[in-house]
Scaffold this active site. Structure first.
Site, mmCIF file in Angstrom:
data_model
loop_
_atom_site.group_PDB
_atom_site.id
_atom_site.type_symbol
_atom_site.label_atom_id
_atom_site.label_comp_id
_atom_site.label_asym_id
_atom_site.label_seq_id
_atom_site.Cartn_x
_atom_site.Cartn_y
_atom_site.Cartn_z
ATOM 1 C CE LYS A 196 13.170 -10.778 -26.071
ATOM 2 N NZ LYS A 196 12.886 -9.488 -26.711
ATOM 3 C CE LYS A 249 9.456 -12.017 -26.978
ATOM 4 N NZ LYS A 249 9.969 -10.731 -27.313
#
Ligand code: PBG
Length: 326
Positions: A196, A249
């Site tokens: 992330k 992400k």
């Protein structure tokens, strides 16, 4: 060699194109993020996410019933916590009667087979809007992961099928797995946000949950988007610690990372097409500058082509409609 080899032969008609098509999109691949708020009879549109809503538990029942009928079988829950329940340690996150815990039970009651995934991070509960406990401007790692494990346990006790730590503290997957095992939750899975990045694509989400950091940014825990290799380090470590599914992400700007991982790991990879990506699609569509359905479909296929087998996306309900057309 040309003209013996003419690549256009495989593109000549829809029938031959279908026959050699390498990647497919199905509703089975999709995870639907949902935003839950306290109160009753509220379904409010998120200003920076057109056609996407925050809703109270009563409307959540209608929503998941509709999703299930459409063929969407997993949801990822996020809650918006009232300001007065926020503190530095995210105490409210552990409340067995808290909004997340109630939301899990509500979904499971309305739609028992719906796969329920929950966001595990302190930021919606934190008075500082950070994913960890703050001490003298620093985000504490080890004290935070203890709370995250308790939070995950609390979600499992409420009936969550998967917990999804989105915080990027070191060692939190292991801490969560150990506590779940110790408490007998052997079947509760972990979808780890393992790669992330500290990204500006999360803006609309932070509007939705009122969870923007009160000071500084998230660069001491979320990854530096200049880097590629550490995505592999982060992800392989999360798998060793017990992650069942890993996630990259944001989405479309990070397809190279998905591909890198797909080449190196066997664990299922999820992509998260995040709020800023959705906002961009909606804004351009509203201007009449892009064909929304076609661009959404093309982007989601790009995730599959890159190597993701699951996609969390705010477009999931649109996809139910789009797939009817293609
Ligand atoms: C919270 C969290 C964020 C998102 C998912 N979980 C925001 C953040 O890290 O600041 C972003 C999702 C999106 O933008 O759609 N830990």
């Amino acid at each position: 060699m040309y003209p013996l080899k003419r690549n256009r032969r495989l593109r000549n008609t829809q029938s031959i194109r279908s026959l050699v098509q390498e990647n497919h999109l199905s509703l089975d691949d999709l995870i639907v993020p949902l935003f839950v708020v306290e109160g009753a009879k509220i379904k409010e549109e998120i200003p920076s996410m057109p056609d996407y809503y925050r809703m109270t538990l009563d409307f959540l029942v209608d929503e998941v019933t509709e999703l299930w009928k459409l063929g969407l079988k997993s949801v990822l829950l996020f809650v918006k916590v009232p300001e007065l329940l926020k503190d530095n340690k995210g105490t409210e996150a552990l409340n067995p009667k808290g909004l997340m815990q109630l939301a899990i039970k509500t979904v499971k009651k309305a739609c028992p087979e719906m796969l329920v995934m929950t966001d595990v991070a302190l930021d919606p509960y934190s008075s500082f809007g950070h994913d960890g406990i703050v001490e003298e401007g620093e985000i504490l790692n080890d004290a935070t992961k203890e709370i995250l494990a308790k939070m995950a346990l609390s979600h499992a006790q409420a009936g969550a099928d998967f917990v999804a730590p989105s915080d990027m503290m070191d060692g939190r997957v292991e801490q969560i797995r150990e506590l779940l095992e110790a408490e007998g939750f052997h079947h509760t899975g972990i979808l780890s946000y393992s790669a992330k990045y500290a990204s500006s694509f999360y803006g609309p989400f932070r509007d939705a949950l009122d969870s923007a950091p009160g000071f500084g940014d998230k660069k001491t825990y979320q990854m530096d988007f200049h880097n590629r290799k550490e995505a592999i380090t982060e992800t392989t470590l999360d798998i060793e610690e017990g992650a069942d599914i890993v996630m990259v992400k944001p989405g479309i700007a990070y397809l190279d990372i998905i591909r890198d991982l797909a080449e190196q790991i066997e664990t299922p990879i999820a992509a998260y097409q995040v709020s800023g990506e959705y906002a961009m699609l909606k804004a351009a569509a509203a201007k009449g500058w892009i064909d929304y359905d076609a661009v959404v479909y093309e982007q989601l296929i790009a995730f599959k082509r890159a190597g993701a087998s699951l996609i969390a996306t705010y477009t999931a309900k649109d996809v139910a409609r789009i797939l009817d057309k293609v």
